[in-house]
Every structure is written in structure tokens, then in C-alpha cells.
Design a protein around this motif. Structure first.
Motif, short mmCIF file in Angstrom:
data_model
loop_
_atom_site.label_atom_id
_atom_site.label_comp_id
_atom_site.label_asym_id
_atom_site.label_seq_id
_atom_site.Cartn_x
_atom_site.Cartn_y
_atom_site.Cartn_z
N PHE A 265 6.90 41.11 57.90
CA PHE A 265 6.53 40.05 58.65
C PHE A 265 6.75 40.53 59.98
O PHE A 265 6.13 40.20 60.93
N PRO A 266 7.82 41.06 60.28
CA PRO A 266 7.99 41.56 61.88
C PRO A 266 7.17 42.34 62.23
O PRO A 266 6.86 42.48 63.61
N LEU B 97 16.27 44.02 64.28
CA LEU B 97 17.14 44.36 65.21
C LEU B 97 16.84 45.52 65.79
O LEU B 97 16.85 45.74 67.40
N ALA B 98 16.06 46.56 65.53
CA ALA B 98 15.46 47.54 66.04
C ALA B 98 14.58 47.09 67.35
O ALA B 98 14.70 47.85 68.17
N ILE B 99 13.77 46.16 67.12
CA ILE B 99 12.84 45.62 68.05
C ILE B 99 13.85 44.97 69.18
O ILE B 99 13.40 45.33 70.56
N LEU B 100 14.88 44.38 68.86
CA LEU B 100 15.54 43.47 69.86
C LEU B 100 16.12 44.56 70.95
O LEU B 100 16.63 44.28 71.98
N VAL B 101 16.46 45.80 70.24
CA VAL B 101 17.31 46.76 71.30
C VAL B 101 16.59 47.48 72.42
O VAL B 101 16.92 48.22 73.24
N VAL C 282 14.60 41.34 52.67
CA VAL C 282 15.39 40.66 53.71
C VAL C 282 16.08 41.73 54.61
O VAL C 282 16.18 41.58 55.83
N GLY C 283 16.84 42.77 53.98
CA GLY C 283 17.38 43.66 54.73
C GLY C 283 16.81 44.56 55.66
O GLY C 283 17.04 44.67 56.66
N THR C 284 15.56 45.02 55.17
CA THR C 284 14.57 45.81 55.84
C THR C 284 13.80 45.06 56.96
O THR C 284 13.65 45.58 58.08
N ALA D 253 10.90 37.34 66.06
CA ALA D 253 10.98 36.13 65.64
C ALA D 253 10.42 35.89 64.57
O ALA D 253 10.71 34.84 63.70
N ARG D 254 9.62 36.67 63.81
CA ARG D 254 9.10 36.73 62.38
C ARG D 254 10.15 37.02 61.45
O ARG D 254 9.82 36.98 59.97
N VAL D 255 11.32 37.54 61.80
CA VAL D 255 12.55 37.58 60.83
C VAL D 255 13.06 36.35 60.24
O VAL D 255 13.36 36.22 59.17
#
Length: 264
Positions: free
Chosen positions: A54-55, A205-209, A197-199, A166-168
């Protein structure tokens, strides 16, 4: 020879896993966007299994909107107009999927006194006053936040990051809440594997950084998702497709506001 047969089996298994992951990413793109995604193989993957992607589907939406924003800026349009065009492109790219869910949830949660009536209202294609107000507030907040970030030179990055991260929220809500109905999107999306879910969380998180202020943005998105989840459990006893769309909208708004606080 036995070693070679073992290598062939492992190679075939790896190719099968890759094909499965590609099919899941295709399904995520089909579910969350109107972008071309090719044809799914048979049998098609389950929605829960595809939730990890989804992300990635959100990143595709963000990239389209970022391209529109960049072109609008290159043409000399002011930040407010450029942000409006970018936001409009996101709505077109997704078919207004998440906005529709937000409007239905607003109408149902506050228009009905009992669970059954709320679910009935959420299925009604007509939009009421609560839904209209929710859409105005959602679009208005995102438009203003994106315009502020664009004026500060962070609009393109903010679009890509927030659309993906946001798609998380829908993935977490699918995993944390039971389906509120015995049919529909929420029912089909039940049973999200913990690995998915973990992936999804790791991708988010990788996107946010990629932008400063990761901690504040992560906290804001988490609180928004938690709030939607608690409200959905209290109002209808679980999640539905509309609740998942609402989670995405609330997480996106929270992320944009957090980025404005950090960068605007």
C-alpha cells in the motif's frame, strides 16, 4: 546432480516469490489508484497479503502529484494554485477513493444513533452535511499545508513522503480491527499477515526519513491512526473500507501538518 537439482528448486522458489510480490504490488496499485497496473495472474493474491505494498501505491500517487506541482511551479504559478492543482491530481489519480470513505464515515458515525443505522448510512451513496463538512476540512487543510510547504521549497518532497507514508494507516487498521461487516472491502481485507504489516511499517518509515522532522511526523500519523481506530471500534465495532480510507486521510493531514510545523 542432487546439488544441482536443489539449486534449481531454490531458483524456482525465488522466482515464484518474486512473481508473488509483483502480483501483490499490482493488486495494491489497482485497489488504491486508477493508474494502469497490468493484468493480475491467476490465482490473484489476497488483499491482506498485498497490504505491504500500500505505501508503494501511495508513492506512485505522490510522484504524479509531485510532477504536477513541479510543472506548475516551472510555469510560474503561485504556491496556492500549484498546490491546488497537485491536490486535484491526487484526487483524480485515486478516483477520490479515500475522500469518499471519509465522507461516508462522517455521515454514518455522526448521523446514526446505533451501529446498524451507522453502517446503513455509510452504504448510502448520497452525501450528507457531516460528509460535506469533512471533505471541505480535509481538502482545505491539505491544500493550505501543501501551499505553505511549497512556498518554503518543500512541496515536492512533502507530496511524495506523505502520500506514501499515509497508506500505512489502512494496513494497521486492517490488522488491528475486525471487519465491521460480513461483506465489503473491510471483510475482504481481513487477515493481514504480521509480515505484511511489518513490511508496510518499514517502507513507511524509510519514506519518512527522506525529510526532516521524522519523529514528529511519525507521532502525528500514529496518533491519527489510533484515533480513527478507537472511534471506529466504538461506533461500528471494527473496520470497513470507508474506515480504511478515513485512516489514510487523517494520517495524510497529520503528516502534512507535522511537516509544516517543522519546515513551513
Amino acid at each position: 546432480m542432487p546439488q544441482r537439482h536443489g539449486d534449481l528448486r531454490r531458483g524456482g522458489g525465488q522466482r515464484g516469490m518474486i512473481r508473488a510480490r509483483v502480483a501483490e504490488a499490482q493488486l495494491a496499485l489497482m485497489l488504491l489508484t486508477r493508474l494502469p497496473a497490468g493484468r493480475l495472474p491467476e490465482p490473484a493474491p489476497a488483499i491482506g497479503a498485498a497490504a505491504w505494498a500500500f505505501p508503494l501505491a501511495g508513492l506512485a500517487v505522490g510522484l504524479v502529484a509531485a510532477a504536477v506541482l513541479a510543472v506548475a511551479g516551472a510555469l510560474g504559478l503561485p504556491p496556492m494554485l500549484a498546490a491546488g492543482l497537485a491536490l486535484a491530481s491526487m484526487v483524480v489519480t485515486t478516483g477520490g477513493l479515500h475522500e469518499d470513505g471519509l465522507a461516508d464515515v462522517a455521515d454514518g458515525f455522526w448521523g446514526g444513533r446505533e451501529r446498524a443505522r451507522r453502517l446503513e448510512i455509510m452504504r448510502d451513496s448520497r452525501i450528507g452535511s457531516y460528509g460535506t463538512l469533512a471533505l471541505i476540512l480535509s481538502l482545505g487543510l491539505r491544500w493550505q499545508a501543501l501551499a505553505a510547504l511549497t512556498a518554503a521549497g518543500h512541496g515536492v518532497a512533502a507530496l511524495i513522503v506523505t502520500a506514501g507514508a499515509a497508506r500505512v494507516a489502512p494496513v494497521v487498521l486492517m490488522a488491528a480491527l475486525p471487519p465491521a461487516r460480513a461483506d465489503g472491502m473491510g471483510h475482504l481485507a481481513r487477515g493481514v499477515p504480521g509480515e505484511a504489516v511489518g513490511t508496510a511499517l518499514l517502507i513507511g518509515l524509510a519514506i519518512l526519513v527522506l525529510v526532516p522532522g521524522t519523529a514528529l511526523a511519525l507521532l502525528a500519523a500514529a496518533l491519527a491512526t489510533l484515533g480513527v481506530g478507537l472511534l471506529a471500534r466504538a461506533k461500528i465495532g471494527g473496520q470497513s473500507g470507508d474506515v480504511l480510507g478515513t485512516g489514510e486521510q487523517m494520517a495524510e493531514i497529520a503528516l502534512l501538518l507535522a511537516l509544516v510545523a517543522q519546515l513551513g
